[in-house]
Write a protein that holds these residues in place. Sequence first.
Motif, PDB file in Angstrom:
ATOM      1  N   ARG A   1       8.980 -62.466 -15.537  1.00 58.82           N
ATOM      2  CA  ARG A   1       8.042 -62.561 -14.927  1.00 58.82           C
ATOM      3  C   ARG A   1       7.709 -63.535 -13.833  1.00 58.82           C
ATOM      4  N   ASN A   2       8.044 -64.898 -14.081  1.00 53.34           N
ATOM      5  CA  ASN A   2       8.237 -65.994 -12.984  1.00 53.34           C
ATOM      6  C   ASN A   2       7.833 -65.752 -12.044  1.00 53.34           C
ATOM      7  N   VAL A   3       7.099 -65.937 -11.255  1.00 50.25           N
ATOM      8  CA  VAL A   3       6.768 -66.221 -10.021  1.00 50.25           C
ATOM      9  C   VAL A   3       7.471 -67.294  -8.741  1.00 50.25           C
ATOM     10  N   THR A   4       7.998 -67.048  -7.559  1.00 51.70           N
ATOM     11  CA  THR A   4       8.492 -68.075  -7.123  1.00 51.70           C
ATOM     12  C   THR A   4       7.711 -69.040  -6.441  1.00 51.70           C
ATOM     13  N   THR A   5       7.306 -70.341  -6.499  1.00 50.71           N
ATOM     14  CA  THR A   5       6.319 -70.943  -5.105  1.00 50.71           C
ATOM     15  C   THR A   5       5.348 -70.002  -3.948  1.00 50.71           C
ATOM     16  N   LYS A   6       6.816 -69.940  -3.334  1.00 44.57           N
ATOM     17  CA  LYS A   6       6.374 -69.448  -2.337  1.00 44.57           C
ATOM     18  C   LYS A   6       5.006 -68.363  -2.473  1.00 44.57           C
ATOM     19  N   SER A   7       6.133 -66.990  -3.780  1.00 43.20           N
ATOM     20  CA  SER A   7       4.656 -65.789  -4.314  1.00 43.20           C
ATOM     21  C   SER A   7       3.451 -66.550  -4.623  1.00 43.20           C
ATOM     22  N   ARG A   8       2.973 -67.430  -5.348  1.00 40.09           N
ATOM     23  CA  ARG A   8       2.223 -67.999  -5.816  1.00 40.09           C
ATOM     24  C   ARG A   8       1.286 -68.385  -5.257  1.00 40.09           C
ATOM     25  N   ALA A   9       2.353 -69.681  -3.940  1.00 37.47           N
ATOM     26  CA  ALA A   9       0.650 -69.615  -3.137  1.00 37.47           C
ATOM     27  C   ALA A   9      -0.058 -68.601  -2.211  1.00 37.47           C
ATOM     28  N   LEU A  10       0.841 -67.212  -1.852  1.00 33.76           N
ATOM     29  CA  LEU A  10       0.554 -66.077  -0.982  1.00 33.76           C
ATOM     30  C   LEU A  10      -0.566 -65.493  -2.294  1.00 33.76           C
ATOM     31  N   PHE A  11      -0.181 -65.414  -3.702  1.00 30.54           N
ATOM     32  CA  PHE A  11      -0.868 -64.790  -4.282  1.00 30.54           C
ATOM     33  C   PHE A  11      -2.272 -65.404  -4.507  1.00 30.54           C
ATOM     34  N   SER A  12      -2.018 -66.562  -4.532  1.00 29.61           N
ATOM     35  CA  SER A  12      -3.734 -67.166  -4.193  1.00 29.61           C
ATOM     36  C   SER A  12      -4.257 -67.468  -3.549  1.00 29.61           C
ATOM     37  N   GLY A  13      -3.550 -67.559  -2.665  1.00 27.75           N
ATOM     38  CA  GLY A  13      -4.740 -68.144  -0.958  1.00 27.75           C
ATOM     39  C   GLY A  13      -4.964 -66.351  -0.992  1.00 27.75           C
ATOM     40  N   ASN A  14      -4.883 -65.440  -0.874  1.00 32.34           N
ATOM     41  CA  ASN A  14      -5.122 -64.111  -0.937  1.00 32.34           C
ATOM     42  C   ASN A  14      -6.105 -63.200  -1.688  1.00 32.34           C
ATOM     43  N   ALA A  15      -5.368 -64.261  -3.175  1.00 30.47           N
ATOM     44  CA  ALA A  15      -6.773 -63.657  -4.403  1.00 30.47           C
ATOM     45  C   ALA A  15      -8.188 -64.674  -3.719  1.00 30.47           C
ATOM     46  N   ALA A  16      -8.248 -65.775  -3.808  1.00 30.59           N
ATOM     47  CA  ALA A  16      -9.122 -66.604  -2.477  1.00 30.59           C
ATOM     48  C   ALA A  16      -9.870 -65.978  -1.863  1.00 30.59           C
ATOM     49  N   VAL A  17      -9.354 -65.323  -0.718  1.00 29.02           N
ATOM     50  CA  VAL A  17     -10.385 -65.067   0.904  1.00 29.02           C
ATOM     51  C   VAL A  17     -10.688 -63.290  -0.044  1.00 29.02           C
ATOM     52  N   VAL A  18     -10.161 -62.443  -0.192  1.00 31.75           N
ATOM     53  CA  VAL A  18     -10.422 -61.235  -1.492  1.00 31.75           C
ATOM     54  C   VAL A  18     -11.781 -62.173  -2.168  1.00 31.75           C
ATOM     55  N   SER A  19     -11.787 -62.801  -3.062  1.00 33.93           N
ATOM     56  CA  SER A  19     -12.884 -62.607  -3.934  1.00 33.93           C
ATOM     57  C   SER A  19     -13.872 -63.764  -3.073  1.00 33.93           C
ATOM     58  N   ALA A  20     -13.858 -63.710  -1.501  1.00 43.11           N
ATOM     59  CA  ALA A  20     -14.928 -64.644  -0.316  1.00 43.11           C
ATOM     60  C   ALA A  20     -15.757 -63.930  -0.274  1.00 43.11           C
ATOM     61  N   ILE A  21     -15.361 -62.269  -0.380  1.00 47.49           N
ATOM     62  CA  ILE A  21     -15.920 -61.012   0.829  1.00 47.49           C
ATOM     63  C   ILE A  21     -17.153 -60.972  -0.140  1.00 47.49           C
ATOM     64  N   PRO A  22     -17.221 -61.179  -1.639  1.00 47.56           N
ATOM     65  CA  PRO A  22     -18.337 -60.321  -1.980  1.00 47.56           C
ATOM     66  C   PRO A  22     -19.662 -61.298  -1.770  1.00 47.56           C
ATOM     67  N   LEU A  23     -18.915 -62.160  -0.892  1.00 46.77           N
ATOM     68  CA  LEU A  23     -20.440 -63.411  -0.773  1.00 46.77           C
ATOM     69  C   LEU A  23     -21.295 -63.368   0.126  1.00 46.77           C
ATOM     70  N   TRP A  24     -19.776 -63.023   1.483  1.00 44.81           N
ATOM     71  CA  TRP A  24     -20.767 -62.317   2.812  1.00 44.81           C
ATOM     72  C   TRP A  24     -21.440 -60.832   2.554  1.00 44.81           C
ATOM     73  N   LEU A  25     -20.616 -60.353   1.531  1.00 39.86           N
ATOM     74  CA  LEU A  25     -22.175 -59.020   1.086  1.00 39.86           C
ATOM     75  C   LEU A  25     -23.231 -58.948   0.417  1.00 39.86           C
ATOM     76  N   PHE A  26     -23.404 -59.957  -0.236  1.00 34.98           N
ATOM     77  CA  PHE A  26     -24.057 -59.849  -0.793  1.00 34.98           C
ATOM     78  C   PHE A  26     -25.566 -61.166  -0.610  1.00 34.98           C
ATOM     79  N   TRP A  27     -23.968 -62.438   0.060  1.00 33.21           N
ATOM     80  CA  TRP A  27     -25.652 -63.085   1.415  1.00 33.21           C
ATOM     81  C   TRP A  27     -26.075 -61.776   2.098  1.00 33.21           C
ATOM     82  N   ARG A  28     -25.297 -61.183   3.085  1.00 37.55           N
ATOM     83  CA  ARG A  28     -25.715 -61.249   4.376  1.00 37.55           C
ATOM     84  C   ARG A  28     -26.578 -59.134   3.775  1.00 37.55           C
ATOM     85  N   ILE A  29     -26.283 -58.910   3.281  1.00 36.70           N
ATOM     86  CA  ILE A  29     -26.537 -57.249   2.976  1.00 36.70           C
ATOM     87  C   ILE A  29     -27.787 -57.700   1.436  1.00 36.70           C
TER      88      ILE A  29
END
Length: 181
Positions: free
Chosen positions: A20-48
């Motif tokens: 189940r261990n992921v590589t450092t490359k995958s971990r960085a990719l997962f963390s970056g994508n999760a941060a970006v996707v988790s920030a999308i609701p900020l715009w949604l609730f701020w603007r809409i």
Amino acid sequence: MSNQRSTSHDEDLLLQNFSRNVTTKSRALFSGNAAVVSAIPLWLFWRIHQMDFSSYFIHFILGTIASTYFLNLAYQNMKFILKHKIAQKREEAVNREISKLFANDKNANKKDKDDRVLTRKNEVADFEATTFSIFYNNAFYLVCLIILSFFVFKNFSPTVNYLFSVVLSTAVVFLFSTGQK
């Protein structure tokens, strides 16, 4: 003694490929994508939904951090489930690819070819499982978030709407990623 070490090294490599261990490359990719996707609701609730960012700063930060953490875990769970399925489906194509490479090489033995096939199959399965896991979980999270935000919790206060929409969307995605099928 060297045969025992090479066997141990081969076993360690095989176990690493199916853990189940992921590589450092995958971990960085997962963390970056999760941060970006988790920030999308900020715009949604701020603007809409017209939530003032400075007034709800703590809510936004807590929701984004929790969402990022659980989306990251969902990516890892989905990758683990998909990697074995993809490896089985791609085995024949990878075998043909490696056979073409070894067709002209008369000095290559079967063990080298099998090792190359296993390594390449794991590389392909790892890459495809990583990308599909990110795509599937992101799409599922955003659809859940929009449905919950605009339809289920539309009559609630913006704070309740934000917290429940983000938490429940993340929880649903995380729970679906723990399934085996």
